[in-house]
Design an enzyme around this catalytic site. Structure first.
Site, mmCIF file in Angstrom:
data_model
loop_
_atom_site.group_PDB
_atom_site.id
_atom_site.type_symbol
_atom_site.label_atom_id
_atom_site.label_comp_id
_atom_site.label_asym_id
_atom_site.label_seq_id
_atom_site.Cartn_x
_atom_site.Cartn_y
_atom_site.Cartn_z
ATOM 1 N NE ARG A 1 -3.002 -3.784 -1.169
ATOM 2 C CZ ARG A 1 -2.537 -4.563 -0.207
ATOM 3 N NH1 ARG A 1 -1.238 -4.754 -0.080
ATOM 4 N NH2 ARG A 1 -3.360 -5.174 0.630
ATOM 5 C CE LYS B 1 -6.276 -0.643 4.859
ATOM 6 N NZ LYS B 1 -7.588 -0.927 4.247
ATOM 7 C CE1 TYR C 1 -6.156 -7.466 -7.028
ATOM 8 C CE2 TYR C 1 -6.373 -8.576 -4.921
ATOM 9 C CZ TYR C 1 -6.183 -7.422 -5.645
ATOM 10 O OH TYR C 1 -6.022 -6.230 -5.002
ATOM 11 C CG HIS D 1 -6.414 -8.884 1.318
ATOM 12 N ND1 HIS D 1 -6.528 -9.338 0.023
ATOM 13 C CD2 HIS D 1 -6.212 -7.532 1.211
ATOM 14 C CE1 HIS D 1 -6.402 -8.328 -0.813
ATOM 15 N NE2 HIS D 1 -6.211 -7.235 -0.121
ATOM 16 N NE ARG E 1 -3.555 -2.177 2.839
ATOM 17 C CZ ARG E 1 -3.299 -3.282 3.545
ATOM 18 N NH1 ARG E 1 -2.127 -3.417 4.156
ATOM 19 N NH2 ARG E 1 -4.203 -4.248 3.648
ATOM 20 C CG HIS F 1 -4.460 0.471 -3.883
ATOM 21 N ND1 HIS F 1 -3.833 0.467 -2.646
ATOM 22 C CD2 HIS F 1 -5.423 -0.485 -3.811
ATOM 23 C CE1 HIS F 1 -4.407 -0.430 -1.871
ATOM 24 N NE2 HIS F 1 -5.365 -1.031 -2.543
#
Length: 314
Positions: free
Chosen positions: A248, A173, A280, A271, A149, A245
């Site tokens: 990514r 995160k 994806y 994730h 990110r 992004h």
């Protein structure tokens, strides 16, 4: 209980308990302040405890009339729901007016991805005669090779890179750490950047361990990375809507398209849910086709495998 008191209390909760980034906290509080403004101007409501379900319904009807996208509305519902849920949990409210609030349905939007050729074109577009050229190439390689990110890229630490093992430790995160393999090409670009550019900068106080620096020796901002990538895409003649992004998304899409295990991709991306990673698979028709042929009982490939097993047993 005033709005200011409730919002400050909630802000502390988001930072200390939820460990959210400054950008995420800002987004949550912005949604709540917009509701506060609407309540004061349209319903003369001066405290959160006077907000009702009916008021919230009219607020989101108002937001919808303004032409706000369903995705933004959904985020706002989530922020406001979280705010009132916290106030009840903390004992500042007795009832939660958002309990029956519905989130707008949003379709799954497939992200833009770059081809390998487009990524190479952007790397070739870097103006290497400029001092910061080495830095920009190294940034692009790290974004694409590690699926970072932009917030992770600008906060990347020198001390978290193991050049011997080709491993990068990333703080994602919620301050969650993960280890990501670093490609040989990314490693070489970073080493060249350190040798040819960073080592000559006068590093600003507090940025001694930051990998990517601006000309003044301070940490790069997210906006600066965004602008660099926009400029390179323009120079490379790429007309897609590109942001940091996008690299990514390309990282994940190319891994899945190459047959990588979804769980491994999930871990590298950081994730929480594999459902997020599964998007994806929809970007790669060949992946879906091969999965169908390998797993579905009506596929030709599956039929051949079953026939072979039956023959082996005769």
């Amino acid at each position: 209980m005033t709005w200011d008191h409730a919002v400050e209390s909630y802000k502390t909760f988001l930072i200390l308990e939820k460990s959210l980034s400054a950008n995420s906290v800002g987004a949550y509080l912005n949604d709540i302040r917009k509701l506060e403004t609407y309540c004061a101007e349209c319903h003369h409501i001066d405290t959160p405890e006077k907000v009702t379900y009916d008021v919230l319904k009219t607020y989101f009807m108002h937001v919808n009339r303004l032409g706000v996208t369903s995705r933004t509305q959904a985020r706002s519902v989530s922020s406001i729901r979280s705010f009132f849920k916290y106030l009840v949990f903390d004992g500042q409210l007795e009832r939660n007016p958002t309990r029956l609030l519905e989130t707008p349905k949003i379709g799954r939007k497939l992200p833009n991805v770059l081809t390998v050729e487009e990524i190479d074109a952007m790397l070739d577009a870097v103006e290497m005669f400029k001092p910061e050229g080495r830095r920009n190439r190294a940034m692009l390689e790290m974004l694409y090779s590690c699926g970072l990110r932009v917030s992770e890229l600008v906060s990347l630490k020198l001390s978290n890179i193991n050049f011997r093992k080709n491993i990068v430790k990333v703080e994602g995160k919620g301050n969650k750490e993960r280890l990501i393999p670093m490609s040989d090409r990314a490693k070489e670009e970073v080493k060249e950047y350190l040798k040819a550019y960073r080592n000559y900068l006068e590093v600003a106080p507090g940025a001694e361990d930051v990998l990517f620096l601006n000309k003044r020796g301070g940490a790069l901002s997210r906006v600066m990375v965004f602008n660099i990538i926009k400029s390179l895409a323009l120079r490379a003649g790429i007309r897609k809507n590109i942001s940091p992004h996008t690299f990514r998304h390309s990282f994940a899409s190319h891994l899945v398209g190459g047959g990588a295990d979804l769980r491994a991709v999930q871990d590298m991306l950081g994730h929480e849910s594999i459902l997020t990673t599964e998007i994806y698979t929809h970007l790669d028709d060949q992946f879906l086709k091969e999965t169908m042929e390998r797993c579905h009982p009506r596929s030709k490939h599956q039929g051949r495998e079953e026939g072979k097993e039956a023959g082996d047993g005769e």
